[in-house]
Design a protein around this motif. Structure first.
Motif, PDB file in Angstrom:
ATOM      1  N   TYR A 175      -3.944   0.670  -3.796  1.00 50.40           N
ATOM      2  CA  TYR A 175      -4.130   1.850  -2.961  1.00 50.40           C
ATOM      3  C   TYR A 175      -4.854   1.537  -1.645  1.00 50.40           C
ATOM      4  O   TYR A 175      -4.480   2.034  -0.591  1.00 50.40           O
ATOM      5  CB  TYR A 175      -4.888   2.950  -3.718  1.00 50.40           C
ATOM      6  CG  TYR A 175      -4.998   4.195  -2.891  1.00 50.40           C
ATOM      7  CD1 TYR A 175      -3.899   5.032  -2.721  1.00 50.40           C
ATOM      8  CD2 TYR A 175      -6.169   4.509  -2.215  1.00 50.40           C
ATOM      9  CE1 TYR A 175      -3.966   6.146  -1.915  1.00 50.40           C
ATOM     10  CE2 TYR A 175      -6.250   5.627  -1.404  1.00 50.40           C
ATOM     11  CZ  TYR A 175      -5.147   6.447  -1.261  1.00 50.40           C
ATOM     12  OH  TYR A 175      -5.217   7.546  -0.448  1.00 50.40           O
ATOM     13  N   LEU A 176      -5.899   0.721  -1.720  1.00 53.91           N
ATOM     14  CA  LEU A 176      -6.714   0.449  -0.531  1.00 53.91           C
ATOM     15  C   LEU A 176      -6.231  -0.748   0.294  1.00 53.91           C
ATOM     16  O   LEU A 176      -6.602  -0.897   1.449  1.00 53.91           O
ATOM     17  CB  LEU A 176      -8.177   0.227  -0.928  1.00 53.91           C
ATOM     18  CG  LEU A 176      -8.868   1.442  -1.549  1.00 53.91           C
ATOM     19  CD1 LEU A 176     -10.230   1.050  -2.087  1.00 53.91           C
ATOM     20  CD2 LEU A 176      -8.980   2.579  -0.548  1.00 53.91           C
ATOM     21  N   LYS A 230      -0.936   9.673   0.689  1.00 49.55           N
ATOM     22  CA  LYS A 230      -2.347   9.714   0.264  1.00 49.55           C
ATOM     23  C   LYS A 230      -2.525  10.245  -1.160  1.00 49.55           C
ATOM     24  O   LYS A 230      -3.525   9.953  -1.808  1.00 49.55           O
ATOM     25  CB  LYS A 230      -3.176  10.577   1.226  1.00 49.55           C
ATOM     26  CG  LYS A 230      -3.230  10.025   2.625  1.00 49.55           C
ATOM     27  CD  LYS A 230      -4.128   8.825   2.678  1.00 49.55           C
ATOM     28  CE  LYS A 230      -4.262   8.349   4.103  1.00 49.55           C
ATOM     29  NZ  LYS A 230      -4.739   7.008   4.200  1.00 49.55           N
ATOM     30  N   TRP A 253      -1.224   9.314  -3.755  1.00 49.68           N
ATOM     31  CA  TRP A 253      -1.212   8.229  -4.740  1.00 49.68           C
ATOM     32  C   TRP A 253      -2.623   7.839  -5.167  1.00 49.68           C
ATOM     33  O   TRP A 253      -2.796   7.113  -6.143  1.00 49.68           O
ATOM     34  CB  TRP A 253      -0.465   7.012  -4.205  1.00 49.68           C
ATOM     35  CG  TRP A 253       1.020   7.146  -4.310  1.00 49.68           C
ATOM     36  CD1 TRP A 253       1.901   7.359  -3.296  1.00 49.68           C
ATOM     37  CD2 TRP A 253       1.787   7.085  -5.504  1.00 49.68           C
ATOM     38  NE1 TRP A 253       3.181   7.428  -3.787  1.00 49.68           N
ATOM     39  CE2 TRP A 253       3.142   7.265  -5.146  1.00 49.68           C
ATOM     40  CE3 TRP A 253       1.486   6.905  -6.850  1.00 49.68           C
ATOM     41  CZ2 TRP A 253       4.178   7.261  -6.079  1.00 49.68           C
ATOM     42  CZ3 TRP A 253       2.524   6.894  -7.777  1.00 49.68           C
ATOM     43  CH2 TRP A 253       3.836   7.079  -7.379  1.00 49.68           C
ATOM     44  N   ILE A 254      -3.637   8.323  -4.459  1.00 52.79           N
ATOM     45  CA  ILE A 254      -5.021   8.035  -4.857  1.00 52.79           C
ATOM     46  C   ILE A 254      -5.296   8.576  -6.264  1.00 52.79           C
ATOM     47  O   ILE A 254      -6.204   8.109  -6.949  1.00 52.79           O
ATOM     48  CB  ILE A 254      -6.047   8.588  -3.847  1.00 52.79           C
ATOM     49  CG1 ILE A 254      -7.424   7.945  -4.117  1.00 52.79           C
ATOM     50  CG2 ILE A 254      -6.112  10.105  -3.895  1.00 52.79           C
ATOM     51  CD1 ILE A 254      -8.459   8.206  -3.068  1.00 52.79           C
ATOM     52  N   ALA A 286     -11.441  -2.496  -2.005  1.00 53.44           N
ATOM     53  CA  ALA A 286     -11.061  -2.463  -3.415  1.00 53.44           C
ATOM     54  C   ALA A 286     -11.946  -3.401  -4.241  1.00 53.44           C
ATOM     55  O   ALA A 286     -12.389  -3.036  -5.331  1.00 53.44           O
ATOM     56  CB  ALA A 286      -9.593  -2.842  -3.581  1.00 53.44           C
ATOM     57  N   THR A 331      -9.869   5.403 -13.218  1.00 52.39           N
ATOM     58  CA  THR A 331     -11.314   5.195 -13.196  1.00 52.39           C
ATOM     59  C   THR A 331     -12.011   6.198 -14.108  1.00 52.39           C
ATOM     60  O   THR A 331     -12.914   5.829 -14.872  1.00 52.39           O
ATOM     61  CB  THR A 331     -11.855   5.307 -11.745  1.00 52.39           C
ATOM     62  OG1 THR A 331     -11.152   4.374 -10.920  1.00 52.39           O
ATOM     63  CG2 THR A 331     -13.338   5.003 -11.691  1.00 52.39           C
ATOM     64  N   TRP A 347      -6.890  -0.138  -7.446  1.00 54.78           N
ATOM     65  CA  TRP A 347      -7.625   0.122  -6.212  1.00 54.78           C
ATOM     66  C   TRP A 347      -7.146  -0.800  -5.090  1.00 54.78           C
ATOM     67  O   TRP A 347      -7.089  -0.386  -3.933  1.00 54.78           O
ATOM     68  CB  TRP A 347      -9.131   0.015  -6.428  1.00 54.78           C
ATOM     69  CG  TRP A 347      -9.670   1.261  -7.069  1.00 54.78           C
ATOM     70  CD1 TRP A 347     -10.114   1.405  -8.356  1.00 54.78           C
ATOM     71  CD2 TRP A 347      -9.771   2.559  -6.469  1.00 54.78           C
ATOM     72  NE1 TRP A 347     -10.488   2.703  -8.579  1.00 54.78           N
ATOM     73  CE2 TRP A 347     -10.287   3.441  -7.441  1.00 54.78           C
ATOM     74  CE3 TRP A 347      -9.476   3.064  -5.209  1.00 54.78           C
ATOM     75  CZ2 TRP A 347     -10.527   4.784  -7.187  1.00 54.78           C
ATOM     76  CZ3 TRP A 347      -9.705   4.421  -4.951  1.00 54.78           C
ATOM     77  CH2 TRP A 347     -10.227   5.255  -5.936  1.00 54.78           C
ATOM     78  N   PRO A 369      -5.390   5.571  -9.119  1.00 52.05           N
ATOM     79  CA  PRO A 369      -6.628   4.824  -9.371  1.00 52.05           C
ATOM     80  C   PRO A 369      -7.812   5.725  -9.757  1.00 52.05           C
ATOM     81  O   PRO A 369      -8.644   5.326 -10.576  1.00 52.05           O
ATOM     82  CB  PRO A 369      -6.896   4.069  -8.065  1.00 52.05           C
ATOM     83  CG  PRO A 369      -6.017   4.664  -7.049  1.00 52.05           C
ATOM     84  CD  PRO A 369      -4.895   5.347  -7.756  1.00 52.05           C
ATOM     85  N   VAL A 370      -7.880   6.932  -9.198  1.00 51.38           N
ATOM     86  CA  VAL A 370      -8.990   7.834  -9.550  1.00 51.38           C
ATOM     87  C   VAL A 370      -8.901   8.240 -11.018  1.00 51.38           C
ATOM     88  O   VAL A 370      -9.897   8.193 -11.755  1.00 51.38           O
ATOM     89  CB  VAL A 370      -9.016   9.070  -8.625  1.00 51.38           C
ATOM     90  CG1 VAL A 370      -9.929  10.154  -9.174  1.00 51.38           C
ATOM     91  CG2 VAL A 370      -9.449   8.669  -7.228  1.00 51.38           C
ATOM     92  N   LYS A 401       0.852  -1.185   0.000  1.00 51.62           N
ATOM     93  CA  LYS A 401       0.000   0.000   0.000  1.00 51.62           C
ATOM     94  C   LYS A 401       0.892   1.241   0.000  1.00 51.62           C
ATOM     95  O   LYS A 401       1.868   1.303   0.749  1.00 51.62           O
ATOM     96  CB  LYS A 401      -0.870  -0.048   1.248  1.00 51.62           C
ATOM     97  CG  LYS A 401      -1.983   0.932   1.271  1.00 51.62           C
ATOM     98  CD  LYS A 401      -2.879   0.672   2.472  1.00 51.62           C
ATOM     99  CE  LYS A 401      -3.929   1.741   2.561  1.00 51.62           C
ATOM    100  NZ  LYS A 401      -4.835   1.541   3.663  1.00 51.62           N
TER     101      LYS A 401
END
Length: 166
Positions: free
Chosen positions: A92-93, A25, A27-28, A107, A35, A89, A31-32, A21
């Protein structure tokens, strides 16, 4: 440095980065952004619909390229797209620790829900429609992505520490 040692070191660095992981933060964003990218390419209307809306020529050409391959191949393309979504995801999660707790994994839940919502939104896009085949490939891609990332995380735990000076 021998090639075998170099390749092992590169794999170890890759596995450490993608297998744990992220600490920060921000790094979100990865995945965002993926998406959003996925929604854009899977939610694009067909070229004829874009022409009726007098869309930009670049957008029409992109849509033509996107839909210029057989339908079965379009269905199949959902597998790698949703594999990457689930991997990012999960990265990250956090991965699935134990198989019995899979349904509590954020995720997995997010990726499966997004796969369903993504398919349902196509009912509102001109000349597009939800497809059971796409939904199956979305689900399969998510499942394989989560499993692959969880395994990579376990492999990462067994790797020796890398000396940054090497």
């Amino acid at each position: 440095m021998p090639i075998k040692s170099l390749s092992r070191q590169l794999f170890s660095r890759w596995a450490i980065f993608w297998g744990q992981k992220p600490q920060h933060k921000l790094w979100i964003a990865l995945p965002v952004c993926y998406t959003v990218f996925l929604q854009l390419i899977t939610g694009l209307p067909k070229p004829d619909a874009l022409k009726r809306f007098d869309a930009n020529e670049l957008l029409i050409r992109f849509s033509e390229e996107l839909f210029d391959y057989p339908y079965w191949l379009q269905d199949l393309s959902h597998l790698p797209l949703f594999f990457v979504l689930a991997w990012l995801w999960s990265w990250y999660l956090g991965p699935i620790e134990r198989i019995g707790q899979a349904w509590r994994n954020k995720a997995l839940l997010f990726s499966l829900a997004y796969g369903c919502v993504n398919e349902l939104t196509q009912a509102f896009i001109p000349e597009r429609f939800p497809s059971l085949g796409d939904l199956v490939m979305n689900t399969l891609g998510v499942t394989l992505g989560i499993i692959a990332h969880s395994r990579m995380s376990k492999v990462r735990e067994t790797l020796p520490e890398i000396d940054p000076n090497e």
